[in-house]
Scaffold this motif. Structure first.
Motif, mmCIF file in Angstrom:
data_model
loop_
_atom_site.group_PDB
_atom_site.id
_atom_site.type_symbol
_atom_site.label_atom_id
_atom_site.label_comp_id
_atom_site.label_asym_id
_atom_site.label_seq_id
_atom_site.Cartn_x
_atom_site.Cartn_y
_atom_site.Cartn_z
ATOM 1 N N GLN A 142 0.885 -1.138 0.008
ATOM 2 C CA GLN A 142 0.139 0.017 -0.013
ATOM 3 C C GLN A 142 0.854 1.336 0.090
ATOM 4 O OE1 GLN A 142 -2.350 -0.781 3.328
ATOM 5 N NE2 GLN A 142 -3.883 -1.872 2.447
ATOM 6 N N ASN A 143 2.086 1.115 0.650
ATOM 7 C CA ASN A 143 2.882 2.452 0.736
ATOM 8 C C ASN A 143 4.029 2.313 -0.245
ATOM 9 O OD1 ASN A 143 1.607 3.396 2.936
ATOM 10 N ND2 ASN A 143 2.900 2.060 4.254
ATOM 11 N N ILE A 144 3.889 1.499 -1.518
ATOM 12 C CA ILE A 144 4.918 1.213 -2.297
ATOM 13 C C ILE A 144 5.579 2.679 -2.959
ATOM 14 C CG2 ILE A 144 3.332 0.923 -4.306
ATOM 15 C CD1 ILE A 144 6.581 -0.964 -3.470
ATOM 16 N N ASP A 145 4.618 3.309 -3.246
ATOM 17 C CA ASP A 145 5.213 4.731 -3.822
ATOM 18 C C ASP A 145 6.199 5.469 -2.966
ATOM 19 O OD1 ASP A 145 3.797 4.517 -6.421
ATOM 20 O OD2 ASP A 145 1.882 5.447 -5.449
ATOM 21 N N SER A 146 5.981 5.467 -1.717
ATOM 22 C CA SER A 146 6.910 6.191 -0.948
ATOM 23 C C SER A 146 8.137 5.298 -0.708
ATOM 24 C CB SER A 146 6.096 6.462 0.370
ATOM 25 O OG SER A 146 6.944 7.002 1.465
ATOM 26 N N LEU A 147 8.036 3.976 -0.473
ATOM 27 C CA LEU A 147 9.090 3.084 -0.412
ATOM 28 C C LEU A 147 10.212 3.169 -1.530
ATOM 29 C CD1 LEU A 147 7.375 0.123 1.366
ATOM 30 C CD2 LEU A 147 8.516 1.947 2.472
ATOM 31 N N ILE A 148 9.570 3.227 -2.754
ATOM 32 C CA ILE A 148 10.318 3.390 -3.736
ATOM 33 C C ILE A 148 11.075 4.898 -4.480
ATOM 34 C CG2 ILE A 148 9.908 0.966 -4.663
ATOM 35 C CD1 ILE A 148 8.750 4.045 -6.626
ATOM 36 N N ASP A 149 10.742 5.548 -3.445
ATOM 37 C CA ASP A 149 10.958 6.974 -3.666
ATOM 38 C C ASP A 149 12.779 7.124 -3.403
ATOM 39 O OD1 ASP A 149 11.996 9.750 -2.894
ATOM 40 O OD2 ASP A 149 9.735 10.150 -3.459
ATOM 41 N N VAL A 150 13.537 7.428 -4.325
ATOM 42 C CA VAL A 150 15.046 7.337 -4.390
ATOM 43 C C VAL A 150 15.488 8.482 -3.143
ATOM 44 C CG1 VAL A 150 17.230 7.892 -5.601
ATOM 45 C CG2 VAL A 150 15.197 6.518 -6.626
ATOM 46 N N ASP A 151 14.779 9.542 -3.090
ATOM 47 C CA ASP A 151 15.356 10.548 -2.203
ATOM 48 C C ASP A 151 14.911 10.069 -0.854
ATOM 49 O OD1 ASP A 151 16.219 12.159 -4.154
ATOM 50 O OD2 ASP A 151 14.121 13.357 -4.329
ATOM 51 N N LYS A 152 13.860 9.412 -0.605
ATOM 52 C CA LYS A 152 13.324 8.917 0.579
ATOM 53 C C LYS A 152 14.479 7.890 1.038
ATOM 54 C CE LYS A 152 8.712 10.670 0.848
ATOM 55 N NZ LYS A 152 7.212 10.249 0.913
ATOM 56 N N ALA A 153 14.793 7.009 0.175
ATOM 57 C CA ALA A 153 15.585 5.863 0.542
ATOM 58 C C ALA A 153 16.948 6.396 0.877
ATOM 59 C CB ALA A 153 15.668 5.016 -0.597
ATOM 60 N N ALA A 154 17.383 7.580 0.122
ATOM 61 C CA ALA A 154 18.766 8.178 0.385
ATOM 62 C C ALA A 154 18.626 8.611 1.567
ATOM 63 C CB ALA A 154 18.836 9.278 -0.602
ATOM 64 N N GLU A 155 17.588 9.084 2.348
ATOM 65 C CA GLU A 155 17.372 9.929 3.555
ATOM 66 C C GLU A 155 17.755 8.982 4.703
ATOM 67 O OE1 GLU A 155 14.052 12.269 6.304
ATOM 68 O OE2 GLU A 155 13.795 11.859 4.129
ATOM 69 N N PHE A 156 17.033 7.674 4.379
ATOM 70 C CA PHE A 156 17.063 6.570 5.246
ATOM 71 C C PHE A 156 18.715 6.182 5.303
ATOM 72 C CE2 PHE A 156 17.320 1.920 6.144
ATOM 73 C CZ PHE A 156 16.808 1.911 7.254
ATOM 74 N N ILE A 157 19.384 5.905 4.239
ATOM 75 C CA ILE A 157 20.776 5.467 4.193
ATOM 76 C C ILE A 157 21.509 6.542 4.889
ATOM 77 C CG2 ILE A 157 22.681 5.131 2.635
ATOM 78 C CD1 ILE A 157 20.768 4.285 0.667
ATOM 79 N N GLN A 158 21.488 7.621 4.745
ATOM 80 C CA GLN A 158 22.106 8.885 5.540
ATOM 81 C C GLN A 158 21.912 8.696 6.837
ATOM 82 O OE1 GLN A 158 24.528 9.664 2.948
ATOM 83 N NE2 GLN A 158 24.419 11.334 4.620
ATOM 84 N N PHE A 159 20.595 8.383 7.476
ATOM 85 C CA PHE A 159 20.415 8.157 8.799
ATOM 86 C C PHE A 159 21.303 6.914 9.243
ATOM 87 C CE2 PHE A 159 18.224 5.874 12.085
ATOM 88 C CZ PHE A 159 17.837 6.657 12.959
ATOM 89 N N MET A 160 21.141 5.927 8.702
ATOM 90 C CA MET A 160 21.817 4.785 8.932
ATOM 91 C C MET A 160 23.424 4.886 9.135
ATOM 92 S SD MET A 160 19.787 2.091 9.953
ATOM 93 C CE MET A 160 20.550 0.700 9.667
ATOM 94 N N LYS A 161 23.936 5.551 8.190
ATOM 95 C CA LYS A 161 25.267 5.986 7.922
ATOM 96 C C LYS A 161 25.731 6.816 9.171
ATOM 97 C CE LYS A 161 27.232 6.609 3.718
ATOM 98 N NZ LYS A 161 27.227 7.460 2.816
ATOM 99 N N GLY A 162 24.815 7.726 9.489
ATOM 100 C CA GLY A 162 25.084 8.578 10.656
ATOM 101 C C GLY A 162 25.273 7.883 12.032
ATOM 102 N N GLU A 163 24.625 6.662 11.984
ATOM 103 C CA GLU A 163 24.304 5.942 13.324
ATOM 104 C C GLU A 163 25.460 4.646 13.056
ATOM 105 O OE1 GLU A 163 21.664 5.417 15.804
ATOM 106 O OE2 GLU A 163 21.693 7.728 15.113
ATOM 107 N N ASN A 164 26.169 4.752 12.024
ATOM 108 C CA ASN A 164 27.278 3.672 11.846
ATOM 109 C C ASN A 164 26.786 2.523 11.727
ATOM 110 O OD1 ASN A 164 29.741 2.784 11.248
ATOM 111 N ND2 ASN A 164 30.167 2.482 13.496
#
Length: 374
Positions: free
Chosen positions: A249-271
């Motif tokens: 149901q939330n597929i459009d948000s999940l495959i949003d490249v910018d939102k994925a990049a935001e999550f990756i940056q969060f995880m990178k900041g958390e190491n």
């Protein structure tokens, strides 16, 4: 005899009632025959209770679940058999879980299943690349020479896979894509003898373009394929299909490249980006040796990659809902995935069947989704 285990294996100890989950509920608990016979012969009031709560069918014994819980799991989530009879009277599965064993003649591998949150805590407790320990005992070998050679070749191949997955000069998506590019050679077990592909050289594999960035529509169809595939599997209860439906149901948000990049940056900041590496390495550690019996190299690589892609989508969903993604979130989602998929033989068989009947669709979907994690 060679004995191989993760470096953290000996640190494991069940945390009992402190666990937020319990391995004594949600699935059938088989009792090995030797232990069952001992239970059935037990005297006294507790022996009477054992006989009431043990069911049997031709060739097997099991505990009769109550409200989907083992009848000996008390209100404090502690085991009444352990309390009344001691640890040495537990049945095999209760004593060993979540440990797993793979035997190859004189070579034995052990590990801890990812359905256990304490096993996961140990797995994710160190950001350094996973290492494995080998112990050598003086027992006589049970392997024939040709079987020993096949085992050694398999281990060398797996080391090569580990080296790709643990190459931190590249992100996890690039590492997985690199492995997927190798699959056309897998039938002949040539991972080592075929020259390792360069990162920017996909050779002549026409359907997989290493450098291509899939379109939004391609990402969407790839994600839906994977979500619907895993969502249609056998489930312990209704919550797993519901989780997959929510992803859909939330597929459009999940495959949003910018939102994925935001999550990756969060995880990178958390190491914490190493967590994906650890999961992929651990799945390869557990399942790749099975090629000695079934030859399904592609299925082992695809399962590791598909697991990472689905978990990434589940992680994105959690992050977008909460604005953060804790390590407890990680443990919970991996635990759910492991219990629903890994610990269901029918689901693992279904995945291998898909690798045969829908190989190109599965491969391309996973390959495309790896770009989302880059």
């Amino acid at each position: 005899m060679k004995y191989h285990k993760p470096s953290f294996f000996d640190q494991f100890k069940c945390i009992g009632s402190a666990c937020t989950d319990t391995c004594c509920a949600g699935w059938e608990i088989e009792v090995d025959e030797t232990t069952a016979q001992g239970y059935l012969a037990e005297k006294g009031a507790f022996g009477d209770r054992l006989r009431r709560e043990i069911g049997s069918e031709p060739g097997e014994y099991f505990f009769k679940l109550k409200n989907n819980r083992c009848p000996f799991l008390n209100k404090e989530n502690l085991c009444d058999i352990f309390i009344n009879l001691g640890e040495d009277r537990l049945c095999d599965i209760c004593r060993e879980h979540p440990r797993f064993y793979n035997w190859f003649g004189d070579y034995t591998e052990v590990g801890l299943g990812l359905c256990c949150e304490e096993a996961e805590r140990l797995l994710f407790s160190d950001s350094k690349p996973l290492t494995f320990v080998e112990e050598v005992h003086t027992d006589a070998s049970d392997l024939l020479d040709d079987e020993s050679e096949e085992c050694e070749q398999m281990l060398e191949e797996r080391k090569a896979i580990f080296s790709i997955l643990q190459n931190r000069k590249k992100n996890i998506g690039a590492r997985l894509k690199r492995l997927l590019l190798q699959l056309p050679y897998a039938d002949e077990m040539l991972l080592l003898t075929v020259p390792i592909l360069e990162w920017d050289d996909p050779e002549s594999i026409t359907k997989l373009d290493y450098n291509a960035k899939p379109s939004t529509n391609t990402l969407k169809s790839s994600a839906l394929f994977l979500i619907r595939f895993f969502g249609g599997m056998e489930s312990l209860d209704k919550t797993w299909p519901s989780m997959m439906k929510e992803l859909e149901q939330n597929i459009d948000s999940l495959i949003d490249v910018d939102k994925a990049a935001e999550f990756i940056q969060f995880m990178k900041g958390e190491n914490r980006l190493y967590e994906y590496e650890h999961i992929a390495v651990y799945l390869v550690y557990r399942y790749y040796p099975e090629i000695l019996f079934d030859g399904q190299i592609e299925a082992k690589i695809l399962f590791a990659a598909a697991s990472i892609c689905l978990l990434f989508l589940m992680d994105l969903q959690c992050f977008q809902e909460n604005g953060v993604y804790t390590q407890q979130d990680r443990i919970e989602l991996v635990r759910r995935f492991s219990k629903e998929i890994e610990y269901c033989p029918e689901n693992m068989e279904r995945f291998e069947k898909c690798c045969t009947e829908q190989y190109e669709d599965l491969l391309n979907s996973i390959f495309n989704l790896c770009s989302l994690t880059e």
